[in-house]
Write a protein that holds these residues in place. Structure first.
Motif, PDB file in Angstrom:
ATOM      1  N   ALA A  20      13.372  -5.445  -1.857  1.00  0.00           N
ATOM      2  CA  ALA A  20      12.901  -4.050  -0.770  1.00  0.00           C
ATOM      3  C   ALA A  20      11.474  -5.467  -0.263  1.00  0.00           C
ATOM      4  CB  ALA A  20      13.070  -3.347  -1.318  1.00  0.00           C
ATOM      5  N   ASP A  23      12.068  -8.392   0.902  1.00  0.00           N
ATOM      6  CA  ASP A  23      12.375  -8.095   2.234  1.00  0.00           C
ATOM      7  C   ASP A  23      11.464  -8.278   3.960  1.00  0.00           C
ATOM      8  OD1 ASP A  23      14.771  -8.239   2.627  1.00  0.00           O
ATOM      9  OD2 ASP A  23      15.589  -5.743   2.697  1.00  0.00           O
ATOM     10  N   GLY A  24      10.354  -7.108   3.225  1.00  0.00           N
ATOM     11  CA  GLY A  24       8.851  -6.909   3.420  1.00  0.00           C
ATOM     12  C   GLY A  24       8.058  -8.388   3.628  1.00  0.00           C
ATOM     13  N   SER A 185      10.254   2.344   0.737  1.00  0.00           N
ATOM     14  CA  SER A 185       9.657   1.642   1.441  1.00  0.00           C
ATOM     15  C   SER A 185       8.451   1.253   1.245  1.00  0.00           C
ATOM     16  CB  SER A 185       9.666   2.960   2.302  1.00  0.00           C
ATOM     17  OG  SER A 185      10.444   3.725   3.267  1.00  0.00           O
ATOM     18  N   ARG A 188       8.769  -2.339   0.761  1.00  0.00           N
ATOM     19  CA  ARG A 188       8.126  -2.829   1.719  1.00  0.00           C
ATOM     20  C   ARG A 188       6.732  -3.339   2.152  1.00  0.00           C
ATOM     21  NH1 ARG A 188      13.914  -0.689   2.343  1.00  0.00           N
ATOM     22  NH2 ARG A 188      13.128   1.406   2.940  1.00  0.00           N
ATOM     23  N   ARG A 192       5.253  -6.756   2.481  1.00  0.00           N
ATOM     24  CA  ARG A 192       4.592  -7.512   4.188  1.00  0.00           C
ATOM     25  C   ARG A 192       3.176  -6.991   4.019  1.00  0.00           C
ATOM     26  NH1 ARG A 192       5.786  -7.715   9.395  1.00  0.00           N
ATOM     27  NH2 ARG A 192       3.791  -6.689  10.879  1.00  0.00           N
TER      28      ARG A 192
END
Length: 203
Positions: A20, A23-24, A185, A188, A192
């Motif tokens: 995750a 992915d972020g 979440s 991620r 990011r």
């Protein structure tokens, strides 16, 4: 912009979080995200007794990281299980081999961030991340956490990991609980967030 996500996972919980996080980070333009794991220090026999062999097969395709590779990164996001409020022994041994990188100053000014997992809600998630950050500061890294703009860390209607220090998940006493959507979440978001800050520094 090269971002490494380096993790150790025994039963797959930290691996799920690492995916995750990666992915972020990939959602940020220009991010080349590399997912790797640290070497195992336990024998196959011990892993078998601990019931970890089958679980580890699910991420055996992830390449093992060499300590010297860290010098190539612009940012490194580390993931570790909690061991008595600290990083696990496998991660500790990996970082203990970073003396050459410390001596050469190759990690100075690079972004460092941490996420983790623990068996229980109060099993040392925050201390694990905070004590991990001490090592990163010795290496000269710029610490990035999980800001309160990720509002999922303030939920009170469910059991959940994540704090301002970094994303986290709760595995359960027998490893029966996998990361929830809120925890993923957070992971991620952290990936990011690190990538966005790194992009500014690289520019």
């Amino acid at each position: 912009m090269k971002i490494y996500v380096i993790f150790y996972s025994m039963y797959g919980h930290t691996y799920r979080m690492a995916e995750a996080v990666a992915d972020g980070a990939r959602s940020v333009k220009g991010a080349n995200v590399i997912l790797k794991r640290v070497p195992e220090t336990l024998s196959h026999e011990i892993l078998h007794k601990m019931g970890a062999v089958e679980a580890q097969k699910t991420f055996s395709h992830i390449p093992i990281c060499g300590i010297e590779e860290l010098g190539e990164a612009d940012a490194i996001i580390f993931g570790t299980p909690t061991r008595f409020g600290n990083m696990c022994g496998q991660m500790r041994q990996f970082l203990d081999a970073a003396g050459k990188l410390w001596l050469s100053g190759k990690l100075i000014g690079k972004v460092g961030s941490v996420f983790c997992s623990s068996n229980t809600q109060h099993g040392g998630q925050e201390t694990t991340i905070l004590t991990f950050m001490v090592s990163l500061l010795h290496l000269g890294m710029i610490i990035v956490g999980l800001p309160y703009s990720f509002t999922g860390q303030m939920v009170v209607d469910e059991v959940s990991g994540c704090s301002p220090y970094g994303a986290s998940t709760i595995a359960g006493g027998a490893g029966e609980r996998m990361p929830t959507e809120n925890e993923l979440s957070g992971a991620r978001f952290q990936g990011r967030h690190v990538a966005m800050i790194t992009a500014k520094l690289v520019r």
